[in-house]
Design a protein around this motif. Structure first.
Motif, short mmCIF file in Angstrom:
data_model
loop_
_atom_site.label_atom_id
_atom_site.label_comp_id
_atom_site.label_asym_id
_atom_site.label_seq_id
_atom_site.Cartn_x
_atom_site.Cartn_y
_atom_site.Cartn_z
N LEU A 49 0.82 -1.22 0.00
CA LEU A 49 0.00 0.00 0.00
C LEU A 49 0.85 1.27 0.00
O LEU A 49 0.61 2.19 -0.80
CB LEU A 49 -0.95 -0.01 1.20
N SER A 50 1.84 1.36 0.88
CA SER A 50 2.68 2.57 0.95
C SER A 50 3.44 2.82 -0.35
O SER A 50 3.43 3.95 -0.87
CB SER A 50 3.64 2.47 2.13
N PRO A 51 4.12 1.83 -0.93
CA PRO A 51 4.81 2.08 -2.21
C PRO A 51 3.85 2.46 -3.34
O PRO A 51 4.20 3.30 -4.19
CB PRO A 51 5.50 0.75 -2.51
N SER A 52 2.63 1.88 -3.36
CA SER A 52 1.68 2.20 -4.43
C SER A 52 1.18 3.63 -4.35
O SER A 52 1.05 4.31 -5.38
CB SER A 52 0.49 1.23 -4.37
N THR A 53 0.92 4.11 -3.15
CA THR A 53 0.46 5.50 -3.01
C THR A 53 1.58 6.49 -3.37
O THR A 53 1.32 7.54 -3.96
CB THR A 53 -0.03 5.76 -1.58
N ARG A 54 2.81 6.20 -3.02
CA ARG A 54 3.92 7.08 -3.38
C ARG A 54 4.14 7.10 -4.89
O ARG A 54 4.49 8.14 -5.47
CB ARG A 54 5.19 6.63 -2.67
N LEU A 55 3.93 5.96 -5.52
CA LEU A 55 4.15 5.88 -6.96
C LEU A 55 3.10 6.68 -7.72
O LEU A 55 3.43 7.39 -8.69
CB LEU A 55 4.13 4.41 -7.40
N ARG A 56 1.86 6.59 -7.31
CA ARG A 56 0.77 7.21 -8.07
C ARG A 56 0.40 8.61 -7.59
O ARG A 56 -0.05 9.43 -8.38
CB ARG A 56 -0.46 6.31 -8.04
N TYR A 57 0.58 8.88 -6.29
CA TYR A 57 0.17 10.17 -5.75
C TYR A 57 1.34 10.98 -5.19
O TYR A 57 1.13 12.10 -4.71
CB TYR A 57 -0.88 9.96 -4.66
N LEU A 58 2.53 10.42 -5.23
CA LEU A 58 3.73 11.13 -4.74
C LEU A 58 3.55 11.61 -3.31
O LEU A 58 3.98 12.71 -2.94
CB LEU A 58 4.06 12.32 -5.65
N SER A 59 2.92 10.78 -2.51
CA SER A 59 2.66 11.15 -1.12
C SER A 59 2.55 9.88 -0.28
O SER A 59 2.08 8.83 -0.77
CB SER A 59 1.38 11.98 -1.00
N GLY A 60 2.96 9.98 0.98
CA GLY A 60 2.83 8.87 1.91
C GLY A 60 1.45 8.82 2.53
O GLY A 60 0.59 9.67 2.29
N ILE A 61 1.22 7.80 3.34
CA ILE A 61 -0.08 7.59 3.98
C ILE A 61 -0.10 8.25 5.34
O ILE A 61 0.84 8.13 6.13
CB ILE A 61 -0.37 6.08 4.12
N ASN A 62 -1.18 8.92 5.61
CA ASN A 62 -1.39 9.54 6.92
C ASN A 62 -2.30 8.70 7.80
O ASN A 62 -1.98 8.41 8.95
CB ASN A 62 -1.96 10.95 6.77
N THR A 63 -3.46 8.28 7.25
CA THR A 63 -4.45 7.55 8.05
C THR A 63 -5.13 6.49 7.19
O THR A 63 -5.47 6.74 6.03
CB THR A 63 -5.53 8.49 8.62
N ILE A 64 -5.32 5.32 7.80
CA ILE A 64 -6.12 4.25 7.20
C ILE A 64 -7.41 4.15 7.99
O ILE A 64 -7.38 3.97 9.21
CB ILE A 64 -5.37 2.91 7.21
N HIS A 65 -8.53 4.26 7.31
CA HIS A 65 -9.84 4.22 7.97
C HIS A 65 -10.44 2.83 7.80
O HIS A 65 -10.70 2.39 6.67
CB HIS A 65 -10.77 5.28 7.38
N GLN A 66 -10.66 2.15 8.92
CA GLN A 66 -11.22 0.81 8.86
C GLN A 66 -12.72 0.84 9.17
O GLN A 66 -13.19 1.67 9.96
CB GLN A 66 -10.47 -0.13 9.81
#
Length: 312
Positions: free
Chosen positions: A198-215
């Motif tokens: 998940l973290s590498p995919s968001t950086r690749l497509r959105y050039l940003s890391g993850i702040n919060t995962i909502h379950q």
């Protein structure tokens, strides 16, 4: 008359001569050492110099040293360590440190949050298997933020012997809201997925890391899709987790739902997440599978006899 007078004179002379001879004899034998007063006194220092006296002090010191040398040394006695002033010796019970269980951190892996009686088997830390302890060690290495919870037993299969309350990943840089109640194996699989996919995919497509995962759902004593008559869900074992939204560090919200026609980045992210998640979970269900999963991803570790994985 003249003869009579000369006889006494001659006798006196003989006596005088005899006395002088005797005196000379005595002087030769050592009797003449007696000091006689002298008319010429002279310098008194000369007289003292001519009369050396024996110094008895060195002889006394030599005798003293000899006595000290000859005297036997006192026998060595066994000495014991004495405590310093103001300090009392520790007893056997006080020598060992005692850990206060009240100050133990709840986030310490391998130990329940509150143990009232550690001798009781139900609350003993030794009741936890080696795999549970090893799992918690791996969570710590991955930087998972979690707390131990009391055992959950709601009847039937709705139970978790050693549940965790998970609130973050990457040492807290990625938050999980609300905190999820899961078993350790599910927590470990999800943490690996967040870090490796998940973290590498968001950086690749959105050039940003993850702040919060909502379950949307973690432990819940219910059936599959909450429908009557169906088998019990993996949620009832703390073995499943539903994800509804991901918030990036740049403020972008990525909702898990069917993307729009021109939402290329969102579609690409959701498709890669769905396919790659099967490397971590045995079940992956998301938007497009059925109406019950149209707005979230469902991940679980269902143990199937066939060993197959379900990724839809």
């Amino acid at each position: 008359m003249s003869c009579a007078l000369s006889s006494p004179k001659r006798s006196w002379r003989l006596l005088t001569f005899a006395a002088l001879t005797l005196s000379a004899s005595l002087s030769a034998c050592g009797m003449g050492d007696v000091r006689r007063p002298s008319a010429d006194v002279g310098n008194p220092q000369d007289v003292i110099a001519t009369q050396p006296q024996q110094d008895m002090q060195p002889q006394a010191e030599e005798n003293y040293e000899q006595v000290v040398t000859v005297a036997p040394a006192p026998p060595e006695t066994e000495q014991t360590e004495q405590p310093e002033d103001g300090m009392q010796p520790l007893s056997r019970a006080e020598e060992l440190p005692v850990q206060n269980s009240e100050n133990a951190s709840e986030e310490s892996y391998g130990y329940p949050g509150s143990i009232s009686d550690p001798i009781s088997r139900g609350e003993s830390t030794f009741a936890m298997s080696g795999s549970e302890v090893s799992c918690r060690t791996q969570l710590k290495r991955l930087g998972v933020v979690f707390q131990e919870r009391e055992p959950i037993n709601d009847g039937g299969v709705c139970r978790i012997d050693h549940p965790l309350k998970v609130s973050g990943f990457a040492s807290g840089r990625i938050k999980l809201k609300p905190a999820a109640t899961l078993n350790c194996q599910m927590t470990l699989a999800f943490a690996k997925w967040v870090k490796g996919d998940l973290s590498p995919s968001t950086r690749l497509r959105y050039l940003s890391g993850i702040n919060t995962i909502h379950q949307a759902s973690s432990y819940s004593c219910r059936t599959m899709s909450n429908q009557r008559g169906r088998a019990m869900s993996e949620h009832s074992k703390g073995n499943a987790l539903d994800i509804a939204k991901v918030t990036l560090n740049n403020g972008k919200d990525i909702k898990v739902q069917k993307p729009g026609l021109f939402s290329f980045r969102q579609r690409g992210l959701l498709n890669s997440v769905r396919s790659d998640a099967c490397n971590y979970f045995t079940t992956v269900l998301g938007p497009g599978y059925d109406i019950f999963h149209r707005d979230h991803f469902h991940f679980d570790l269902m143990d199937r006899r066939s060993g197959k994985r379900s990724c839809r």
